[in-house]
Design an enzyme around this catalytic site. Structure first.
Site, mmCIF file in Angstrom:
data_model
loop_
_atom_site.group_PDB
_atom_site.id
_atom_site.type_symbol
_atom_site.label_atom_id
_atom_site.label_comp_id
_atom_site.label_asym_id
_atom_site.label_seq_id
_atom_site.Cartn_x
_atom_site.Cartn_y
_atom_site.Cartn_z
ATOM 1 N N LYS A 76 0.825 -1.161 0.026
ATOM 2 C CA LYS A 76 -0.005 0.170 -0.078
ATOM 3 C C LYS A 76 0.798 1.208 -0.024
ATOM 4 C CE LYS A 76 -4.072 -2.042 2.499
ATOM 5 N NZ LYS A 76 -4.806 -2.109 3.698
ATOM 6 N N ASP A 113 -9.906 2.134 2.651
ATOM 7 C CA ASP A 113 -9.777 1.518 3.926
ATOM 8 C C ASP A 113 -10.485 2.647 4.879
ATOM 9 O OD1 ASP A 113 -8.274 -0.744 3.367
ATOM 10 O OD2 ASP A 113 -6.423 0.069 3.651
#
Length: 299
Positions: A76, A113
């Site tokens: 990420k 997220d």
């Protein structure tokens, strides 16, 4: 019934992603929306590739006509340098988990997220008191969740982690982004007193997963006036979720965030608003099937 008007090719890059429930969730929703939607895991462990290969995989996906990629651990942060654009929230978090590949080949990074948790929180715990919240866990997922909580309007956030320095660093980063809120890193030794004063508790550590059973703290400290959110979803009914319900707390299970992430990514990839409740129902079907298979295998 009309024929699908568009096709989408999506991938998921990360370690150990082959069993992920995200691909079937996306594909089922694509089918319901009459889209040709193919979503494939690109598992670094299966391919024998290091996390640093994410840039090469992104370039290959662009050449092969992919419309987008989800990115998970451990890529990420590594993917950031390979993107043409990054949206503001992902830039603030320093992490991207959703990449759109435009028709001209340029790439845009997003982070669902935080937005996935925010959607889950608002829909699953409407009207939750936002005065004082304690969060356990200051890792990558914890950063996104804390960002979402502060975006939702939490006024005082205490972040607790087994690594005191990490909790303090994360709190300082977030305090600079949300100057109107109070954000502080606290130690595990202070947890009991923090919980006593808390309106809500959020759990962002691996404790409660099938491989790490148990509760992350003494759940007898919970009070019925509090709400409790867990981000662990394998299993959905963690010990924390069960104990919090038994104590009379309002509870948000980890599946809500998992679905929220998928809902937001589907919208970003297609420009079409998915049916969040339908995706939630399918997700629960998948979890139940997975649990049944695991139980059958253990017999």
């Amino acid at each position: 019934m009309s024929l699908p008007h568009e096709s989408y090719l999506i991938g998921l890059i990360g370690d150990g992603v082959t069993p992920s429930l995200t691909p079937p969730m996306h594909e089922r929703e694509g089918e319901a929306r009459e889209l040709l939607y193919l979503y494939r895991p690109i598992d670094l462990l299966t391919l024998g590739l290091p996390a640093q290969s994410v840039g090469d995989l992104l370039r290959a996906a662009r050449l092969l006509g992919f419309n987008g990629l989800n990115i998970t651990h451990p890529c990420k942060q590594l993917v950031l340098e390979h993107l043409d654009e990054i949206d503001d929230d992902a830039a603030r978090l320093g992490a991207v988990n959703t990449v759109v590949i435009r028709p001209d080949g340029t790439t845009v990074g997003h982070n669902t997220d935080w937005s996935g948790f925010l959607h889950a929180f608002r829909s699953g715990l409407p009207g939750a008191e936002l005065g004082r919240v304690v969060q356990l866990g200051a890792g990558g997922a914890g950063s996104a969740v804390a960002y979402a909580l502060l975006t939702a309007g939490v006024r005082h956030l205490s972040i607790v982690d087994v690594d005191d320095a990490r909790a303090a660093d994360r709190a300082a980063e977030l305090a600079s982004l949300f100057p109107d809120a109070s954000v502080e890193g606290r130690t595990t030794a202070e947890l009991a007193s923090l919980l006593e004063a808390a309106d809500g508790v959020v759990h962002c550590t691996p404790v409660g997963m099938a491989a790490h059973p148990g509760a992350p703290f003494d759940t007898s400290l919970l009070d019925a006036r509090q709400w409790v959110a867990d981000i662990v979803y394998r299993p959905i009914e963690t010990q924390l979720v069960r104990d919090a319900r038994a104590a009379g707390c309002r509870v948000l299970d980890g599946g809500r965030m998992a679905v929220g992430q998928a809902v937001d990514a589907f919208r970003i990839f297609t420009g079409i608003e998915p049916d969040a409740e339908r995706m939630r129902a399918h997700f629960l079907e998948l979890v139940e099937s997975e649990a049944a298979l695991a139980e059958a295998g253990a017999l």
